[in-house]
Design a protein around this motif. Structure first.
Motif, PDB file in Angstrom:
ATOM      1  N   PHE A 107     -20.956 -26.117  -5.923  1.00  0.00           N
ATOM      2  CA  PHE A 107     -21.891 -27.034  -6.562  1.00  0.00           C
ATOM      3  C   PHE A 107     -22.722 -26.301  -7.625  1.00  0.00           C
ATOM      4  N   PRO A 108     -22.839 -26.867  -8.826  1.00  0.00           N
ATOM      5  CA  PRO A 108     -23.763 -26.279  -9.814  1.00  0.00           C
ATOM      6  C   PRO A 108     -25.203 -26.502  -9.364  1.00  0.00           C
ATOM      7  N   THR A 109     -26.026 -25.480  -9.521  1.00  0.00           N
ATOM      8  CA  THR A 109     -27.413 -25.541  -9.077  1.00  0.00           C
ATOM      9  C   THR A 109     -28.333 -24.963 -10.146  1.00  0.00           C
ATOM     10  N   LEU A 110     -29.608 -25.282 -10.011  1.00  0.00           N
ATOM     11  CA  LEU A 110     -30.644 -24.746 -10.894  1.00  0.00           C
ATOM     12  C   LEU A 110     -31.611 -23.919 -10.058  1.00  0.00           C
ATOM     13  N   PHE A 111     -31.777 -22.645 -10.425  1.00  0.00           N
ATOM     14  CA  PHE A 111     -32.716 -21.762  -9.753  1.00  0.00           C
ATOM     15  C   PHE A 111     -33.856 -21.429 -10.703  1.00  0.00           C
ATOM     16  N   LEU A 112     -35.094 -21.528 -10.236  1.00  0.00           N
ATOM     17  CA  LEU A 112     -36.232 -21.093 -11.034  1.00  0.00           C
ATOM     18  C   LEU A 112     -36.161 -19.581 -11.190  1.00  0.00           C
ATOM     19  N   SER A 113     -36.253 -19.097 -12.428  1.00  0.00           N
ATOM     20  CA  SER A 113     -35.966 -17.690 -12.716  1.00  0.00           C
ATOM     21  C   SER A 113     -37.007 -17.080 -13.638  1.00  0.00           C
ATOM     22  N   ASN A 114     -37.186 -15.764 -13.497  1.00  0.00           N
ATOM     23  CA  ASN A 114     -37.999 -14.964 -14.432  1.00  0.00           C
ATOM     24  C   ASN A 114     -37.145 -13.895 -15.109  1.00  0.00           C
ATOM     25  N   ASP A 115     -35.837 -14.129 -15.198  1.00  0.00           N
ATOM     26  CA  ASP A 115     -34.909 -13.098 -15.666  1.00  0.00           C
ATOM     27  C   ASP A 115     -35.144 -12.666 -17.107  1.00  0.00           C
ATOM     28  N   ASN A 116     -35.740 -13.516 -17.921  1.00  0.00           N
ATOM     29  CA  ASN A 116     -35.931 -13.168 -19.338  1.00  0.00           C
ATOM     30  C   ASN A 116     -37.248 -12.456 -19.619  1.00  0.00           C
ATOM     31  N   THR A 117     -37.941 -12.037 -18.567  1.00  0.00           N
ATOM     32  CA  THR A 117     -39.183 -11.269 -18.743  1.00  0.00           C
ATOM     33  C   THR A 117     -38.907  -9.998 -19.549  1.00  0.00           C
ATOM     34  N   ASN A 118     -39.835  -9.690 -20.470  1.00  0.00           N
ATOM     35  CA  ASN A 118     -39.769  -8.492 -21.316  1.00  0.00           C
ATOM     36  C   ASN A 118     -38.638  -8.533 -22.338  1.00  0.00           C
ATOM     37  N   CYS A 119     -38.187  -9.724 -22.684  1.00  0.00           N
ATOM     38  CA  CYS A 119     -37.257  -9.881 -23.801  1.00  0.00           C
ATOM     39  C   CYS A 119     -38.056 -10.223 -25.059  1.00  0.00           C
TER      40      CYS A 119
END
Length: 344
Positions: A107-119
Protein backbone atom coordinates in the motif's frame (compact mmCIF):
# COMPACT_ATOMS: atom_id res chain seq x y z
CA UNK A 1 17.27 45.67 -21.00
CA UNK A 2 16.48 43.19 -18.26
CA UNK A 3 18.89 42.64 -15.37
CA UNK A 4 18.87 40.48 -12.24
CA UNK A 5 20.34 41.80 -9.02
CA UNK A 6 19.97 41.49 -5.25
CA UNK A 7 16.78 42.90 -3.79
CA UNK A 8 17.06 46.29 -2.05
CA UNK A 9 14.79 47.99 0.53
CA UNK A 10 13.53 50.44 -2.08
CA UNK A 11 12.11 47.49 -4.05
CA UNK A 12 9.45 46.88 -1.39
CA UNK A 13 6.54 48.40 -3.34
CA UNK A 14 7.42 46.47 -6.47
CA UNK A 15 7.70 43.22 -4.51
CA UNK A 16 4.36 43.93 -2.82
CA UNK A 17 2.64 44.39 -6.19
CA UNK A 18 4.09 41.08 -7.38
CA UNK A 19 2.85 39.39 -4.20
CA UNK A 20 -0.65 40.70 -4.92
CA UNK A 21 -0.56 38.96 -8.29
CA UNK A 22 0.91 35.69 -7.03
CA UNK A 23 -2.35 34.13 -5.81
CA UNK A 24 -2.76 30.93 -3.82
CA UNK A 25 0.15 28.59 -3.11
CA UNK A 26 3.00 31.10 -2.89
CA UNK A 27 3.65 30.74 0.83
CA UNK A 28 6.86 32.77 0.74
CA UNK A 29 5.40 35.66 -1.27
CA UNK A 30 2.36 37.11 0.46
CA UNK A 31 1.01 40.70 0.17
CA UNK A 32 2.02 41.48 3.74
CA UNK A 33 4.38 44.46 3.87
CA UNK A 34 5.90 43.58 7.25
CA UNK A 35 6.64 40.03 6.14
CA UNK A 36 8.07 41.18 2.80
CA UNK A 37 10.28 43.81 4.45
CA UNK A 38 11.60 41.17 6.84
CA UNK A 39 12.43 38.99 3.84
CA UNK A 40 14.17 41.86 2.05
CA UNK A 41 16.20 42.74 5.15
CA UNK A 42 17.11 39.10 5.60
CA UNK A 43 18.56 38.98 2.09
CA UNK A 44 20.53 42.20 2.64
CA UNK A 45 21.93 40.92 5.95
CA UNK A 46 22.86 37.61 4.32
CA UNK A 47 24.94 39.37 1.67
CA UNK A 48 26.54 41.51 4.38
CA UNK A 49 27.52 38.37 6.31
CA UNK A 50 25.49 39.30 9.40
CA UNK A 51 23.43 36.10 9.78
CA UNK A 52 24.01 32.55 10.93
CA UNK A 53 23.53 29.81 8.36
CA UNK A 54 20.10 28.92 9.70
CA UNK A 55 18.85 32.45 8.93
CA UNK A 56 20.52 33.04 5.57
CA UNK A 57 18.53 33.52 2.40
CA UNK A 58 19.10 35.35 -0.88
CA UNK A 59 16.40 37.24 -2.77
CA UNK A 60 16.89 38.48 -6.33
CA UNK A 61 14.75 40.73 -8.51
CA UNK A 62 14.32 40.97 -12.26
CA UNK A 63 14.28 44.63 -13.25
CA UNK A 64 13.11 46.27 -16.46
CA UNK A 65 15.91 48.84 -16.62
CA UNK A 66 14.12 51.15 -19.06
CA UNK A 67 11.13 51.47 -16.73
CA UNK A 68 13.09 50.99 -13.49
CA UNK A 69 10.41 48.46 -12.59
CA UNK A 70 10.71 45.23 -10.58
CA UNK A 71 8.88 42.57 -12.62
CA UNK A 72 10.05 39.31 -11.06
CA UNK A 73 11.52 37.77 -7.94
CA UNK A 74 13.33 34.56 -7.02
CA UNK A 75 15.21 33.30 -4.00
CA UNK A 76 17.51 30.71 -2.43
CA UNK A 77 17.41 29.70 1.22
CA UNK A 78 20.78 28.44 2.41
CA UNK A 79 19.73 25.75 4.90
CA UNK A 80 16.13 24.93 5.81
CA UNK A 81 14.86 23.40 9.03
CA UNK A 82 17.66 24.42 11.38
CA UNK A 83 15.61 26.82 13.51
CA UNK A 84 12.24 25.14 13.14
CA UNK A 85 11.45 21.62 11.90
CA UNK A 86 11.04 21.32 8.13
CA UNK A 87 8.11 19.04 7.41
CA UNK A 88 6.93 17.19 4.34
CA UNK A 89 5.34 13.86 3.54
CA UNK A 90 7.42 11.00 2.20
CA UNK A 91 5.51 8.71 -0.15
CA UNK A 92 6.43 5.22 1.02
CA UNK A 93 5.13 1.69 0.98
CA UNK A 94 3.55 -0.45 3.71
CA UNK A 95 3.40 -4.19 3.04
CA UNK A 96 0.71 -6.45 4.53
CA UNK A 97 1.06 -10.20 3.98
CA UNK A 98 -0.18 -13.52 5.25
CA UNK A 99 1.25 -16.82 4.03
CA UNK A 100 -1.67 -18.74 5.52
CA UNK A 101 -4.17 -16.70 3.54
CA UNK A 102 -1.87 -16.34 0.52
CA UNK A 103 -2.28 -12.58 0.68
CA UNK A 104 0.40 -10.06 -0.18
CA UNK A 105 -0.54 -6.39 -0.53
CA UNK A 106 1.67 -3.31 -0.87
CA UNK A 107 0.00 0.00 0.00
CA UNK A 108 1.29 3.51 -0.79
CA UNK A 109 1.52 5.57 2.40
CA UNK A 110 2.41 9.07 3.54
CA UNK A 111 4.87 9.50 6.41
CA UNK A 112 5.50 12.85 8.10
CA UNK A 113 9.20 13.50 7.51
CA UNK A 114 12.05 15.89 8.32
CA UNK A 115 14.41 14.35 5.75
CA UNK A 116 15.07 17.62 3.91
CA UNK A 117 16.49 19.37 6.98
CA UNK A 118 19.71 21.31 6.22
CA UNK A 119 19.13 21.34 2.46
CA UNK A 120 19.43 24.50 0.39
CA UNK A 121 16.15 25.49 -1.20
CA UNK A 122 15.05 27.26 -4.37
CA UNK A 123 12.06 29.44 -3.47
CA UNK A 124 9.91 32.51 -4.13
CA UNK A 125 9.90 32.35 -7.93
CA UNK A 126 7.33 34.66 -9.47
CA UNK A 127 7.24 36.64 -12.70
CA UNK A 128 4.73 39.37 -13.56
CA UNK A 129 2.32 37.82 -16.12
CA UNK A 130 2.92 40.79 -18.46
CA UNK A 131 6.58 39.78 -18.70
CA UNK A 132 6.16 36.07 -19.34
CA UNK A 133 7.85 36.29 -22.71
CA UNK A 134 11.29 36.73 -24.30
CA UNK A 135 12.94 34.09 -22.07
CA UNK A 136 12.33 36.18 -18.92
CA UNK A 137 10.97 33.19 -17.01
CA UNK A 138 13.97 31.00 -17.77
CA UNK A 139 16.32 33.87 -16.97
CA UNK A 140 14.73 34.43 -13.57
CA UNK A 141 14.68 30.77 -12.61
CA UNK A 142 18.05 29.66 -13.95
CA UNK A 143 20.10 32.55 -12.60
CA UNK A 144 19.93 30.87 -9.20
CA UNK A 145 21.90 27.93 -10.56
CA UNK A 146 24.56 30.25 -11.96
CA UNK A 147 24.78 32.03 -8.60
CA UNK A 148 25.23 28.70 -6.81
CA UNK A 149 27.94 27.74 -9.31
CA UNK A 150 29.81 30.96 -8.56
CA UNK A 151 29.48 30.72 -4.77
CA UNK A 152 29.24 26.98 -4.17
CA UNK A 153 30.86 27.34 -0.72
CA UNK A 154 27.78 29.08 0.71
CA UNK A 155 25.35 26.24 0.02
CA UNK A 156 24.66 22.72 1.24
CA UNK A 157 25.16 19.38 -0.50
CA UNK A 158 21.52 18.94 -1.52
CA UNK A 159 19.26 21.43 -3.28
CA UNK A 160 15.46 21.16 -3.08
CA UNK A 161 12.51 22.99 -4.59
CA UNK A 162 8.95 22.71 -3.25
CA UNK A 163 6.57 22.98 -6.17
CA UNK A 164 3.11 24.48 -5.90
CA UNK A 165 0.55 21.68 -5.72
CA UNK A 166 -2.83 21.51 -7.37
CA UNK A 167 -5.62 23.82 -6.27
CA UNK A 168 -8.66 24.85 -8.27
CA UNK A 169 -9.62 28.32 -9.50
CA UNK A 170 -11.30 29.01 -6.16
CA UNK A 171 -8.17 28.14 -4.18
CA UNK A 172 -9.45 24.75 -2.95
CA UNK A 173 -6.95 21.91 -2.60
CA UNK A 174 -8.44 18.38 -2.77
CA UNK A 175 -5.50 17.06 -0.73
CA UNK A 176 -5.97 19.65 2.02
CA UNK A 177 -9.70 18.93 2.11
CA UNK A 178 -8.98 15.21 2.53
CA UNK A 179 -6.16 15.43 5.08
CA UNK A 180 -5.30 18.79 6.64
CA UNK A 181 -8.86 20.03 6.88
CA UNK A 182 -9.76 17.01 9.02
CA UNK A 183 -7.43 18.29 11.76
CA UNK A 184 -7.98 22.03 11.30
CA UNK A 185 -11.35 23.53 10.63
CA UNK A 186 -9.95 26.10 8.19
CA UNK A 187 -9.88 26.21 4.41
CA UNK A 188 -6.76 25.78 2.29
CA UNK A 189 -6.37 29.50 1.52
CA UNK A 190 -6.25 30.33 5.24
CA UNK A 191 -3.80 27.48 5.97
CA UNK A 192 -1.66 28.69 3.07
CA UNK A 193 -1.74 32.23 4.48
CA UNK A 194 -0.68 31.04 7.96
CA UNK A 195 2.16 29.10 6.40
CA UNK A 196 3.37 32.25 4.65
CA UNK A 197 3.42 34.02 8.01
CA UNK A 198 5.76 31.38 9.40
CA UNK A 199 3.14 29.24 11.18
CA UNK A 200 3.64 26.12 9.08
CA UNK A 201 5.38 24.33 11.95
CA UNK A 202 2.44 24.85 14.29
CA UNK A 203 0.12 23.28 11.75
CA UNK A 204 2.50 20.43 10.93
CA UNK A 205 2.82 19.48 14.59
CA UNK A 206 -0.91 18.70 14.68
CA UNK A 207 -0.88 16.60 11.52
CA UNK A 208 -1.11 12.79 11.91
CA UNK A 209 2.24 11.19 12.72
CA UNK A 210 1.22 7.67 11.84
CA UNK A 211 1.24 6.53 8.21
CA UNK A 212 -1.66 7.74 6.11
CA UNK A 213 -2.85 5.02 3.72
CA UNK A 214 -3.25 6.71 0.35
CA UNK A 215 -5.93 4.23 -0.76
CA UNK A 216 -8.19 5.46 2.07
CA UNK A 217 -8.20 9.01 0.72
CA UNK A 218 -10.78 10.28 -1.80
CA UNK A 219 -9.81 9.62 -5.41
CA UNK A 220 -9.41 13.34 -6.13
CA UNK A 221 -6.89 13.63 -3.29
CA UNK A 222 -5.00 10.52 -4.41
CA UNK A 223 -4.69 11.89 -7.94
CA UNK A 224 -2.88 15.09 -6.93
CA UNK A 225 -0.17 13.55 -4.71
CA UNK A 226 3.17 14.47 -6.25
CA UNK A 227 1.48 16.59 -8.91
CA UNK A 228 1.91 20.31 -9.48
CA UNK A 229 -0.41 23.16 -10.35
CA UNK A 230 -0.88 23.50 -14.14
CA UNK A 231 0.69 26.96 -14.03
CA UNK A 232 3.71 25.46 -12.23
CA UNK A 233 4.32 22.67 -14.74
CA UNK A 234 6.70 24.71 -16.96
CA UNK A 235 8.81 25.55 -13.88
CA UNK A 236 8.77 21.88 -12.88
CA UNK A 237 10.08 20.80 -16.28
CA UNK A 238 12.69 23.55 -16.27
CA UNK A 239 14.10 22.40 -12.93
CA UNK A 240 14.14 18.81 -14.15
CA UNK A 241 16.21 19.88 -17.15
CA UNK A 242 18.76 21.46 -14.81
CA UNK A 243 19.25 18.28 -12.80
CA UNK A 244 16.53 18.14 -10.13
CA UNK A 245 14.05 15.26 -9.86
CA UNK A 246 11.10 14.05 -7.81
CA UNK A 247 12.16 11.52 -5.15
CA UNK A 248 8.93 10.88 -3.30
CA UNK A 249 8.58 13.94 -1.05
CA UNK A 250 5.46 16.13 -1.15
CA UNK A 251 4.14 19.21 0.61
CA UNK A 252 2.03 18.59 3.72
CA UNK A 253 -0.64 21.08 2.62
CA UNK A 254 -1.31 20.49 -1.08
CA UNK A 255 0.87 17.39 -1.81
CA UNK A 256 2.85 19.27 -4.47
CA UNK A 257 6.08 17.53 -5.48
CA UNK A 258 9.44 18.44 -3.94
CA UNK A 259 12.29 18.21 -6.45
CA UNK A 260 15.86 17.67 -5.30
CA UNK A 261 19.40 17.15 -6.56
CA UNK A 262 22.98 16.85 -5.43
CA UNK A 263 24.34 20.34 -6.14
CA UNK A 264 27.46 18.91 -7.75
CA UNK A 265 25.25 17.35 -10.44
CA UNK A 266 23.62 20.62 -11.53
CA UNK A 267 24.26 21.64 -15.12
CA UNK A 268 25.46 25.08 -14.04
CA UNK A 269 28.12 23.56 -11.79
CA UNK A 270 29.42 21.34 -14.58
CA UNK A 271 29.01 23.55 -17.65
CA UNK A 272 29.33 27.23 -16.68
CA UNK A 273 32.66 28.86 -17.46
CA UNK A 274 34.60 32.03 -16.81
CA UNK A 275 35.46 34.18 -19.83
CA UNK A 276 37.15 37.54 -20.36
CA UNK A 277 35.16 40.66 -21.21
CA UNK A 278 35.79 42.59 -24.41
CA UNK A 279 33.83 45.85 -24.52
CA UNK A 280 33.02 46.91 -28.07
CA UNK A 281 31.51 50.31 -28.85
CA UNK A 282 30.39 49.17 -32.32
CA UNK A 283 26.84 47.96 -32.66
CA UNK A 284 26.73 44.23 -31.93
CA UNK A 285 24.33 42.02 -33.79
CA UNK A 286 23.15 38.79 -32.22
CA UNK A 287 25.26 36.02 -33.71
CA UNK A 288 22.66 33.33 -33.00
CA UNK A 289 19.31 32.75 -31.38
CA UNK A 290 20.77 30.89 -28.39
CA UNK A 291 20.91 33.25 -25.39
CA UNK A 292 23.56 33.10 -22.67
CA UNK A 293 23.30 33.84 -18.98
CA UNK A 294 26.09 36.26 -18.04
CA UNK A 295 26.95 37.23 -14.44
CA UNK A 296 29.69 39.36 -12.95
CA UNK A 297 30.45 36.97 -10.02
CA UNK A 298 30.88 39.95 -7.69
CA UNK A 299 29.44 38.65 -4.45
CA UNK A 300 28.71 42.05 -2.88
CA UNK A 301 27.23 43.52 -6.08
CA UNK A 302 25.93 40.54 -8.02
CA UNK A 303 24.33 41.27 -11.38
CA UNK A 304 23.33 39.22 -14.41
CA UNK A 305 22.01 39.79 -17.92
CA UNK A 306 21.18 37.80 -21.03
CA UNK A 307 23.50 38.09 -24.02
CA UNK A 308 22.98 36.80 -27.55
CA UNK A 309 26.66 37.13 -28.39
CA UNK A 310 28.50 33.80 -28.29
CA UNK A 311 31.79 33.60 -26.36
CA UNK A 312 34.73 32.90 -28.65
CA UNK A 313 38.08 31.51 -27.48
CA UNK A 314 37.42 32.46 -23.88
CA UNK A 315 36.30 36.02 -24.74
CA UNK A 316 32.79 37.50 -24.54
CA UNK A 317 32.15 40.71 -26.46
CA UNK A 318 29.58 43.00 -24.85
CA UNK A 319 28.35 46.55 -25.36
CA UNK A 320 29.23 49.46 -23.07
CA UNK A 321 25.62 49.43 -21.85
CA UNK A 322 25.87 45.76 -20.92
CA UNK A 323 29.20 46.39 -19.20
CA UNK A 324 27.62 49.18 -17.18
CA UNK A 325 24.72 47.00 -16.09
CA UNK A 326 27.11 44.20 -15.10
CA UNK A 327 29.48 46.64 -13.39
CA UNK A 328 32.49 45.25 -15.28
CA UNK A 329 35.37 46.76 -17.21
CA UNK A 330 37.59 45.69 -20.08
CA UNK A 331 39.37 42.35 -19.39
CA UNK A 332 37.29 41.56 -16.29
CA UNK A 333 35.95 38.03 -16.03
CA UNK A 334 32.30 37.02 -16.18
CA UNK A 335 30.58 33.66 -15.84
CA UNK A 336 28.53 32.36 -18.78
CA UNK A 337 26.12 29.49 -19.34
CA UNK A 338 23.77 28.73 -22.20
CA UNK A 339 20.23 29.63 -21.17
CA UNK A 340 18.71 26.75 -23.14
CA UNK A 341 19.68 23.12 -23.20
CA UNK A 342 20.21 21.68 -26.67
CA UNK A 343 17.07 20.03 -27.88
CA UNK A 344 14.86 21.60 -25.18
Amino acid sequence: MMIIRYVQPEDRDGIYHLAEKAGYGMTSLKPDMDMLMARIQRSCHTVDGCLDKAEQGYLFVLEDVALQKVVGVCGIDVAVGLNEPWYNFHVGTQVHSSKNLNVYRAFPTLFLSNDNTNCSELCSLFLDPEYRKDANGKFLSKIRFLFIAAFRQYFEKTLIAEMRGYSDENGRSPFWDAVGHKFFNIDFAHADYLSGLGQKVFIAELMPRYPIYVDMLPIKAQQVIGKVHPKTLPAYRLLESEGLCYQGYVDIFDAGATLQADIENLRAIKDSQLVTVNICSDRLSAQEQSPYLVSNDQYAHYRAIISYHKPECGILTITPEQAEQLNVQQDDQVRVLTLNIKGK
